[in-house]
Design an enzyme around this catalytic site. Structure first.
Site, PDB file in Angstrom:
ATOM      1  N   SER A  45      57.628  31.730  87.364  1.00  0.00           N
ATOM      2  CA  SER A  45      57.637  32.921  88.224  1.00  0.00           C
ATOM      3  C   SER A  45      58.110  34.173  87.501  1.00  0.00           C
ATOM      4  O   SER A  45      57.944  35.282  88.021  1.00  0.00           O
ATOM      5  CB  SER A  45      58.522  32.667  89.451  1.00  0.00           C
ATOM      6  OG  SER A  45      59.856  32.388  89.058  1.00  0.00           O
ATOM      7  N   THR A  66      55.101  26.674  89.789  1.00  0.00           N
ATOM      8  CA  THR A  66      55.931  27.141  90.897  1.00  0.00           C
ATOM      9  C   THR A  66      55.159  27.025  92.202  1.00  0.00           C
ATOM     10  O   THR A  66      53.933  26.943  92.208  1.00  0.00           O
ATOM     11  CB  THR A  66      56.323  28.620  90.707  1.00  0.00           C
ATOM     12  OG1 THR A  66      55.137  29.420  90.653  1.00  0.00           O
ATOM     13  CG2 THR A  66      57.121  28.816  89.425  1.00  0.00           C
ATOM     14  N   ALA A 205      66.896  31.310  99.722  1.00  0.00           N
ATOM     15  CA  ALA A 205      66.444  30.571  98.543  1.00  0.00           C
ATOM     16  C   ALA A 205      64.936  30.729  98.399  1.00  0.00           C
ATOM     17  O   ALA A 205      64.256  29.822  97.926  1.00  0.00           O
ATOM     18  CB  ALA A 205      66.831  29.098  98.652  1.00  0.00           C
ATOM     19  N   SER A 206      64.420  31.886  98.827  1.00  0.00           N
ATOM     20  CA  SER A 206      62.970  32.123  98.754  1.00  0.00           C
ATOM     21  C   SER A 206      62.672  33.114  97.632  1.00  0.00           C
ATOM     22  O   SER A 206      62.464  32.721  96.494  1.00  0.00           O
ATOM     23  CB  SER A 206      62.440  32.611 100.102  1.00  0.00           C
ATOM     24  OG  SER A 206      63.100  33.799 100.526  1.00  0.00           O
ATOM     25  N   ARG A 207      62.655  34.390  97.941  1.00  0.00           N
ATOM     26  CA  ARG A 207      62.489  35.457  96.958  1.00  0.00           C
ATOM     27  C   ARG A 207      63.497  36.557  97.275  1.00  0.00           C
ATOM     28  O   ARG A 207      63.744  36.876  98.440  1.00  0.00           O
ATOM     29  CB  ARG A 207      61.067  36.022  96.985  1.00  0.00           C
ATOM     30  CG  ARG A 207      60.011  35.080  96.407  1.00  0.00           C
ATOM     31  CD  ARG A 207      60.171  34.939  94.898  1.00  0.00           C
ATOM     32  NE  ARG A 207      59.095  34.184  94.281  1.00  0.00           N
ATOM     33  CZ  ARG A 207      59.165  32.883  94.001  1.00  0.00           C
ATOM     34  NH1 ARG A 207      60.255  32.199  94.332  1.00  0.00           N
ATOM     35  NH2 ARG A 207      58.156  32.270  93.393  1.00  0.00           N
ATOM     36  N   ASP A 231      70.524  32.636  96.322  1.00  0.00           N
ATOM     37  CA  ASP A 231      70.048  32.048  95.069  1.00  0.00           C
ATOM     38  C   ASP A 231      69.047  32.968  94.390  1.00  0.00           C
ATOM     39  O   ASP A 231      68.730  32.772  93.223  1.00  0.00           O
ATOM     40  CB  ASP A 231      69.405  30.683  95.345  1.00  0.00           C
ATOM     41  CG  ASP A 231      68.887  30.018  94.082  1.00  0.00           C
ATOM     42  OD1 ASP A 231      69.712  29.784  93.167  1.00  0.00           O
ATOM     43  OD2 ASP A 231      67.673  29.744  93.996  1.00  0.00           O
ATOM     44  N   GLU A 236      66.223  40.591  89.910  1.00  0.00           N
ATOM     45  CA  GLU A 236      66.685  39.592  88.944  1.00  0.00           C
ATOM     46  C   GLU A 236      65.782  39.607  87.696  1.00  0.00           C
ATOM     47  O   GLU A 236      64.585  39.883  87.804  1.00  0.00           O
ATOM     48  CB  GLU A 236      66.717  38.192  89.577  1.00  0.00           C
ATOM     49  CG  GLU A 236      65.373  37.651  90.030  1.00  0.00           C
ATOM     50  CD  GLU A 236      65.470  36.263  90.667  1.00  0.00           C
ATOM     51  OE1 GLU A 236      64.833  35.353  90.114  1.00  0.00           O
ATOM     52  OE2 GLU A 236      66.152  36.105  91.710  1.00  0.00           O
ATOM     53  N   HIS A 253      68.962  31.580  90.870  1.00  0.00           N
ATOM     54  CA  HIS A 253      67.585  31.149  91.134  1.00  0.00           C
ATOM     55  C   HIS A 253      67.349  29.727  90.619  1.00  0.00           C
ATOM     56  O   HIS A 253      66.390  29.456  89.895  1.00  0.00           O
ATOM     57  CB  HIS A 253      66.591  32.122  90.492  1.00  0.00           C
ATOM     58  CG  HIS A 253      65.228  32.070  91.124  1.00  0.00           C
ATOM     59  ND1 HIS A 253      64.341  33.121  91.085  1.00  0.00           N
ATOM     60  CD2 HIS A 253      64.578  31.084  91.806  1.00  0.00           C
ATOM     61  CE1 HIS A 253      63.213  32.792  91.694  1.00  0.00           C
ATOM     62  NE2 HIS A 253      63.337  31.554  92.142  1.00  0.00           N
ATOM     63  N   GLY A 256      65.664  25.224  93.451  1.00  0.00           N
ATOM     64  CA  GLY A 256      64.653  24.187  93.287  1.00  0.00           C
ATOM     65  C   GLY A 256      64.638  23.555  91.917  1.00  0.00           C
ATOM     66  O   GLY A 256      63.666  22.889  91.550  1.00  0.00           O
ATOM     67  N   TYR A 257      65.719  23.714  91.151  1.00  0.00           N
ATOM     68  CA  TYR A 257      65.718  23.288  89.754  1.00  0.00           C
ATOM     69  C   TYR A 257      66.115  21.828  89.554  1.00  0.00           C
ATOM     70  O   TYR A 257      66.743  21.487  88.556  1.00  0.00           O
ATOM     71  CB  TYR A 257      66.645  24.195  88.948  1.00  0.00           C
ATOM     72  CG  TYR A 257      65.908  25.184  88.070  1.00  0.00           C
ATOM     73  CD1 TYR A 257      64.765  25.814  88.521  1.00  0.00           C
ATOM     74  CD2 TYR A 257      66.358  25.494  86.795  1.00  0.00           C
ATOM     75  CE1 TYR A 257      64.092  26.721  87.732  1.00  0.00           C
ATOM     76  CE2 TYR A 257      65.691  26.400  85.997  1.00  0.00           C
ATOM     77  CZ  TYR A 257      64.559  27.008  86.466  1.00  0.00           C
ATOM     78  OH  TYR A 257      63.886  27.906  85.681  1.00  0.00           O
TER      79      TYR A 257
END
Length: 380
Positions: A45, A66, A205-207, A231, A236, A253, A256-257
């Site tokens: 992303s 992603t 935790a989206s954008r 997050d 960023e 961010h 989802g890692y």
């Protein structure tokens, strides 16, 4: 065939070395010269893939590891005849684990009983939809706002206004859309944030730009009762340091890692490239995933449900460690802070998902069984 890829995509060699040469570049510094000779471009992303990057190149396939596609210029792809694929749902489980860990942390700080709260999930796609299923499975009250799904399916959806008015916890899982019928840019701006209930918890935790970060900073300065978990951030890897300090949990961010999610994203792009080229798949993800360090956990049937929930979730993931690492990395020097943000993501330690965990129960425990099943773990 030449493949140009973000250097932080996992398992590049394992999945793609059979196609030809692989050249790796930092995702944020990819430019037209980097991709000019490429046939295939693989990104995350952090790379904006548009006319400026691709015009004059040989690229005919773009894969992003992603869920989101807001960094891809899909109109240009259609015009230029470039095939593309994303990795829908690849990290959905990891984000759900992040949200659950955040809820447990907030409950510890607030003294709130999680089953007695009302949850609002905004955006019920791959990630939000999975979170809704988990929360419903726990028997908790959930309101879902997703105007796209509501228009397509009807069903039991509510407006954003209803979520703001009735929900104690709001978790955002929308894609980033700046135009169209349902834009999500600053979906929560000053007016919406002002309507948060007393003691509300807000999780994004989206954008980053789904929430107006400046408006959120002002709200948190004014209202100590509101807890925010961020997050993702506007601008960023640059971060508003004052906003980060005001957040109850702040992370770079990485929601989802999970190891599973990141490698699943690579596998999905590999499968898409195989389809595009008309080639058979020669590599399978299950042959590459390592065994989890914790494979099984055991509870007595009389165990307290709240304690069991916290123990089970935190055995897999606890966001407080990532929050602490992130806060230590923050710097008044903008360049240092941006570099630290990316380094935390690049060097992120392996983290597994709760769905890979087996749970053994001693004695009859129907409520524990319901909880374990809702979380996606396996009763053995």
């Amino acid at each position: 065939m030449l493949i140009v890829a973000d250097e932080n995509i996992p398992l590049l060699d394992a999945f793609f070395e059979g196609f030809g040469e692989i050249r790796r570049y930092p995702g944020r510094s990819m430019d037209a010269a980097s991709v000019k000779e490429a046939d295939v471009l693989l990104v995350r992303s952090v790379t904006k893939v548009d006319r400026q990057l691709l015009e004059g190149s040989r690229v005919r396939f773009v894969g992003t590891c992603t869920i989101g596609t807001d960094h891809l210029d899909l109109d240009y792809f259609a015009e230029a005849g470039i095939h593309w694929s994303s990795a829908p749902g690849c990290n959905a489980r990891g984000v759900v684990d992040y949200v659950l860990g955040s809820l447990l942390t907030l409950a510890d700080l607030d003294g709130a009983a999680l089953p007695q709260r009302t949850y609002g999930v905004v955006g019920a796609g791959e990630v939000g939809g999975r979170l809704v299923r988990v929360l419903h499975g726990m028997g908790w009250k959930v309101l879902v706002c997703d105007p796209l799904r509501q228009a397509a399916e009807g069903g039991d959806f509510v407006s954003l206004q209803t979520v703001l008015e009735q929900c104690d916890v709001i978790s955002l899982h929308t894609p980033l859309q700046q135009g169209g019928e349902h834009p999500t840019w600053h979906l929560l701006g000053q007016a919406q944030l002002a309507q948060l209930r007393p003691g509300a918890w807000l999780i994004n935790a989206s954008r980053g730009p789904v929430v107006d970060n400046l408006a959120l900073r002002e709200l948190l300065l004014d209202r100590e009762d509101v807890h925010a978990v961020l997050d993702v951030w506007e601008g960023e890897p640059q971060v508003d340091l004052q906003l980060a300090d005001l957040c109850t949990l702040a992370t770079p961010h990485i929601a989802g890692y999970s190891l599973d999610g990141r490698q699943r994203g690579t596998a999905q792009i590999y499968q898409a490239l195989c389809r595009f080229l008309g080639e058979a798949e020669r590599v399978q993800l299950q042959d590459l995933l390592p065994k989890p360090p914790l494979a099984q956990i055991e509870f007595d049937g009389e165990a307290d449900l709240g304690w069991a929930l916290a123990t089970l979730c935190r055995a897999v993931y606890d966001p407080r460690r990532d929050d602490a690492d992130f806060r230590r990395s923050l710097s008044d020097d903008a360049a240092e802070q941006r570099a630290a943000f990316d380094l935390l993501r690049k060097q992120y330690p392996p983290r597994r998902e709760i769905e890979g965990l087996a749970v053994r129960l001693r004695g009859e425990a129907p409520q524990l069984v319901q909880m374990v099943n809702a979380l996606g773990a396996v009763v053995v």
